[in-house]
Design a protein around this motif. Structure first.
Motif, PDB file in Angstrom:
ATOM      1  N   GLY A 113       0.552  -1.090  -0.146  1.00  0.00           N
ATOM      2  CA  GLY A 113       0.030   0.015  -0.095  1.00  0.00           C
ATOM      3  C   GLY A 113       0.789   1.362   0.003  1.00  0.00           C
ATOM      4  N   GLN A 114       2.119   1.032   0.224  1.00  0.00           N
ATOM      5  CA  GLN A 114       3.050   2.331   0.093  1.00  0.00           C
ATOM      6  C   GLN A 114       2.684   3.066   1.458  1.00  0.00           C
ATOM      7  N   TYR A 115       2.491   2.548   2.477  1.00  0.00           N
ATOM      8  CA  TYR A 115       2.081   3.136   3.645  1.00  0.00           C
ATOM      9  C   TYR A 115       3.401   3.390   4.358  1.00  0.00           C
ATOM     10  N   GLY A 216     -19.292 -12.751   0.572  1.00  0.00           N
ATOM     11  CA  GLY A 216     -18.035 -13.058  -0.060  1.00  0.00           C
ATOM     12  C   GLY A 216     -17.266 -11.834  -0.590  1.00  0.00           C
ATOM     13  N   ASP A 217     -17.938 -10.877  -0.922  1.00  0.00           N
ATOM     14  CA  ASP A 217     -17.494  -9.636  -1.444  1.00  0.00           C
ATOM     15  C   ASP A 217     -16.680  -8.935  -0.388  1.00  0.00           C
ATOM     16  N   ARG A 218     -15.568  -8.185  -0.843  1.00  0.00           N
ATOM     17  CA  ARG A 218     -14.644  -7.638   0.091  1.00  0.00           C
ATOM     18  C   ARG A 218     -14.773  -5.950  -0.008  1.00  0.00           C
ATOM     19  N   LEU A 219     -14.265  -5.330   1.260  1.00  0.00           N
ATOM     20  CA  LEU A 219     -14.303  -4.019   1.249  1.00  0.00           C
ATOM     21  C   LEU A 219     -12.861  -3.543   1.775  1.00  0.00           C
ATOM     22  N   VAL A 220     -12.835  -2.368   1.235  1.00  0.00           N
ATOM     23  CA  VAL A 220     -11.346  -1.566   1.756  1.00  0.00           C
ATOM     24  C   VAL A 220     -11.795  -0.023   2.175  1.00  0.00           C
ATOM     25  N   THR A 221     -11.011   0.483   3.055  1.00  0.00           N
ATOM     26  CA  THR A 221     -11.217   1.981   3.410  1.00  0.00           C
ATOM     27  C   THR A 221     -11.161   2.677   1.977  1.00  0.00           C
ATOM     28  N   PHE A 222     -12.402   3.497   2.146  1.00  0.00           N
ATOM     29  CA  PHE A 222     -12.186   4.667   0.944  1.00  0.00           C
ATOM     30  C   PHE A 222     -11.254   5.712   1.092  1.00  0.00           C
ATOM     31  N   GLY A 223     -10.960   6.167   2.646  1.00  0.00           N
ATOM     32  CA  GLY A 223      -9.889   7.218   2.725  1.00  0.00           C
ATOM     33  C   GLY A 223     -10.693   8.578   2.894  1.00  0.00           C
ATOM     34  N   SER A 224      -9.878   9.520   3.638  1.00  0.00           N
ATOM     35  CA  SER A 224     -10.388  10.489   4.295  1.00  0.00           C
ATOM     36  C   SER A 224      -9.846  11.884   3.406  1.00  0.00           C
ATOM     37  N   GLN A 225     -10.350  13.126   3.658  1.00  0.00           N
ATOM     38  CA  GLN A 225      -9.824  14.187   3.296  1.00  0.00           C
ATOM     39  C   GLN A 225      -8.298  14.425   3.919  1.00  0.00           C
ATOM     40  N   ALA A 226      -7.227  14.449   3.375  1.00  0.00           N
ATOM     41  CA  ALA A 226      -6.012  15.024   3.761  1.00  0.00           C
ATOM     42  C   ALA A 226      -5.497  13.407   4.187  1.00  0.00           C
ATOM     43  N   ARG A 228      -6.727  12.040   6.852  1.00  0.00           N
ATOM     44  CA  ARG A 228      -6.939  11.770   8.196  1.00  0.00           C
ATOM     45  C   ARG A 228      -8.389  11.693   8.237  1.00  0.00           C
ATOM     46  N   PRO A 229      -9.040  10.786   9.133  1.00  0.00           N
ATOM     47  CA  PRO A 229      -8.321   9.884  10.045  1.00  0.00           C
ATOM     48  C   PRO A 229      -7.966   8.347   9.375  1.00  0.00           C
ATOM     49  N   PHE A 230      -8.326   8.342   7.969  1.00  0.00           N
ATOM     50  CA  PHE A 230      -8.117   7.036   7.306  1.00  0.00           C
ATOM     51  C   PHE A 230      -7.392   7.203   5.865  1.00  0.00           C
ATOM     52  N   VAL A 231      -6.513   6.439   5.829  1.00  0.00           N
ATOM     53  CA  VAL A 231      -5.722   6.371   4.373  1.00  0.00           C
ATOM     54  C   VAL A 231      -6.576   5.329   3.554  1.00  0.00           C
ATOM     55  N   PRO A 232      -6.648   5.478   2.240  1.00  0.00           N
ATOM     56  CA  PRO A 232      -7.169   4.465   1.598  1.00  0.00           C
ATOM     57  C   PRO A 232      -6.648   3.307   1.256  1.00  0.00           C
ATOM     58  N   GLY A 233      -7.534   2.271   0.940  1.00  0.00           N
ATOM     59  CA  GLY A 233      -7.051   0.915   0.554  1.00  0.00           C
ATOM     60  C   GLY A 233      -6.798   0.004   1.661  1.00  0.00           C
ATOM     61  N   VAL A 234      -6.973   0.247   2.906  1.00  0.00           N
ATOM     62  CA  VAL A 234      -6.633  -0.808   3.852  1.00  0.00           C
ATOM     63  C   VAL A 234      -7.920  -1.751   4.052  1.00  0.00           C
ATOM     64  N   PRO A 235      -7.587  -3.134   4.060  1.00  0.00           N
ATOM     65  CA  PRO A 235      -8.505  -4.292   4.162  1.00  0.00           C
ATOM     66  C   PRO A 235      -9.566  -3.952   5.263  1.00  0.00           C
ATOM     67  N   VAL A 236     -10.841  -3.953   5.279  1.00  0.00           N
ATOM     68  CA  VAL A 236     -11.702  -4.022   6.209  1.00  0.00           C
ATOM     69  C   VAL A 236     -12.474  -5.287   6.476  1.00  0.00           C
ATOM     70  N   GLY A 237     -13.043  -5.979   5.528  1.00  0.00           N
ATOM     71  CA  GLY A 237     -13.385  -7.292   5.970  1.00  0.00           C
ATOM     72  C   GLY A 237     -14.193  -7.855   4.426  1.00  0.00           C
ATOM     73  N   VAL A 238     -14.881  -8.925   4.888  1.00  0.00           N
ATOM     74  CA  VAL A 238     -15.520  -9.807   4.006  1.00  0.00           C
ATOM     75  C   VAL A 238     -17.297  -9.849   4.216  1.00  0.00           C
ATOM     76  N   VAL A 239     -17.991  -9.495   3.221  1.00  0.00           N
ATOM     77  CA  VAL A 239     -19.365  -9.512   3.342  1.00  0.00           C
ATOM     78  C   VAL A 239     -19.746 -10.916   3.827  1.00  0.00           C
ATOM     79  N   SER A 240     -20.616 -11.020   4.922  1.00  0.00           N
ATOM     80  CA  SER A 240     -21.065 -12.250   5.320  1.00  0.00           C
ATOM     81  C   SER A 240     -22.625 -12.170   5.242  1.00  0.00           C
ATOM     82  N   LYS A 275       1.101   8.171  -1.894  1.00  0.00           N
ATOM     83  CA  LYS A 275       1.207   9.098  -2.716  1.00  0.00           C
ATOM     84  C   LYS A 275      -0.099   8.898  -3.665  1.00  0.00           C
ATOM     85  N   LYS A 276      -0.500   7.666  -3.904  1.00  0.00           N
ATOM     86  CA  LYS A 276      -1.658   7.318  -4.741  1.00  0.00           C
ATOM     87  C   LYS A 276      -2.705   6.369  -4.265  1.00  0.00           C
ATOM     88  N   ASP A 277      -3.856   6.425  -4.361  1.00  0.00           N
ATOM     89  CA  ASP A 277      -4.670   5.399  -3.748  1.00  0.00           C
ATOM     90  C   ASP A 277      -4.292   3.871  -4.048  1.00  0.00           C
TER      91      ASP A 277
END
Length: 315
Positions: A113-115, A216-226, A228-240, A275-277
């Protein structure tokens, strides 16, 4: 013997003779005139002393055995302590290997993720500042940690930093009911908001009530402005589970998080956003479907039974 004047005189005389013999024996040394008498007494009383010694030795041996037993007990206790210490060291080694594995997995996620992350260890779990699901980590302002930074581990999203001290920080976990994060569906642009529900799956409200979603579909973080508080692309979980669409403006999903919030040890605070999503590149590889065994049934034809007419002819 009766206590008479004669008996008292005899006792005084015997005492005087005894002192005289002792004086002569001491002055004579090895050439003492009473040496022969002493040897004779040794000859007479020696066997008696040996018998008494033999009778007393078992008692002495028993006392010695008890003393040695105590020493052996002490040695056994020392060995048990050494074994306990060795087991503790082995346990510590196992824990170290587990931590190294967690750190390695987390660094791989950060690399994909280049974090830019700051590694930390969980040092406390519990209610802090009124929050139900929080952890305390061993990094703080001196390490460059600030409020509203994303926290992750080798599995995915852990939470966000809420309070920062000089050397520690408090993290609100994604499972907390007060926690909300913007999400994006994998391989699509369906956005939503995930909220914690304690030890139950995350509740996600998709903005599109007609979105096509399946288990079974999967989700990641969308990201916040600047970021903060969330960067994009972090795995969140799986639809149950997916609630049936009832024509509402939103659609409700239930998502099993990647992170086990009751088993946190090594985490990372994102101190530098990518630097990019990274989009879906941080998600783990999809599990390969297990092939279903194919069962083939072969029917073997049996001999035909004779008809009634034939049976009657034969008769």
């Amino acid at each position: 013997m009766r206590d008479t004047r004669e008996s008292r005189l005899l006792l005084v005389l015997l005492i005087a003779v005894a002192f005289a013999l002792i004086t002569v024996d001491i002055r004579g040394g090895e050439d003492s005139p009473v040496d022969g008498a002493r040897q004779g007494a040794a000859t007479v009383f020696g066997p008696i002393e040996s018998g008494v010694s033999a009778a007393v030795d078992p008692v002495g041996n028993a006392v010695s055995a008890i003393r040695d037993s105590g020493e052996r007990h002490d040695r056994l206790a020392a060995l048990e302590q050494e074994n306990a210490a060795l087991k503790a060291r082995l346990g510590s080694d196992d824990r170290s290997r587990s931590r190294l594995k967690q750190l390695d997995t987390m660094l791989k996620i950060a690399g994909r993720g280049q974090y830019g992350i700051k590694g930390a260890q969980v040092i406390a779990v519990g209610a802090a500042q009124g929050f139900s699901w929080t952890i305390t980590i061993d990094v703080g302002a001196r390490d460059g940690i600030k409020r509203d930074m994303t926290v992750l581990n080798g599995e995915g999203l852990v939470g966000r930093v809420t309070t920062v001290g000089p050397d520690t920080a408090t993290v609100l976990l994604a499972s907390d009911p007060d926690f909300t994060v913007g999400t994006r569906m994998e391989s699509g642009d369906e956005l939503g908001f995930a909220s914690g529900q304690g030890d139950r799956p995350l509740r996600v409200e998709l903005l599109n009530g007609k979105a096509e979603v399946k288990k079974g579909d999967r989700l990641v973080t969308f990201g916040s402005q600047a970021d903060r508080p969330f960067v994009p692309g972090v795995p969140v979980g799986v639809v149950s589970r997916v609630d049936p669409s009832g024509g509402d403006l939103t659609r409700t999903l239930y998502v099993t998080p990647y992170v086990g919030f009751t088993q946190l040890d090594i985490v990372g605070v994102v101190v530098e956003a990518p630097k990019k999503d990274p989009r879906d590149t941080v998600l783990p590889p999809k599990p390969k479907p297990t092939p279903r065994p194919t069962v083939t049934v072969t029917v073997t034809p049996s001999a035909e039974a004779p008809v009634d007419g034939q049976n009657q002819q034969e008769q």
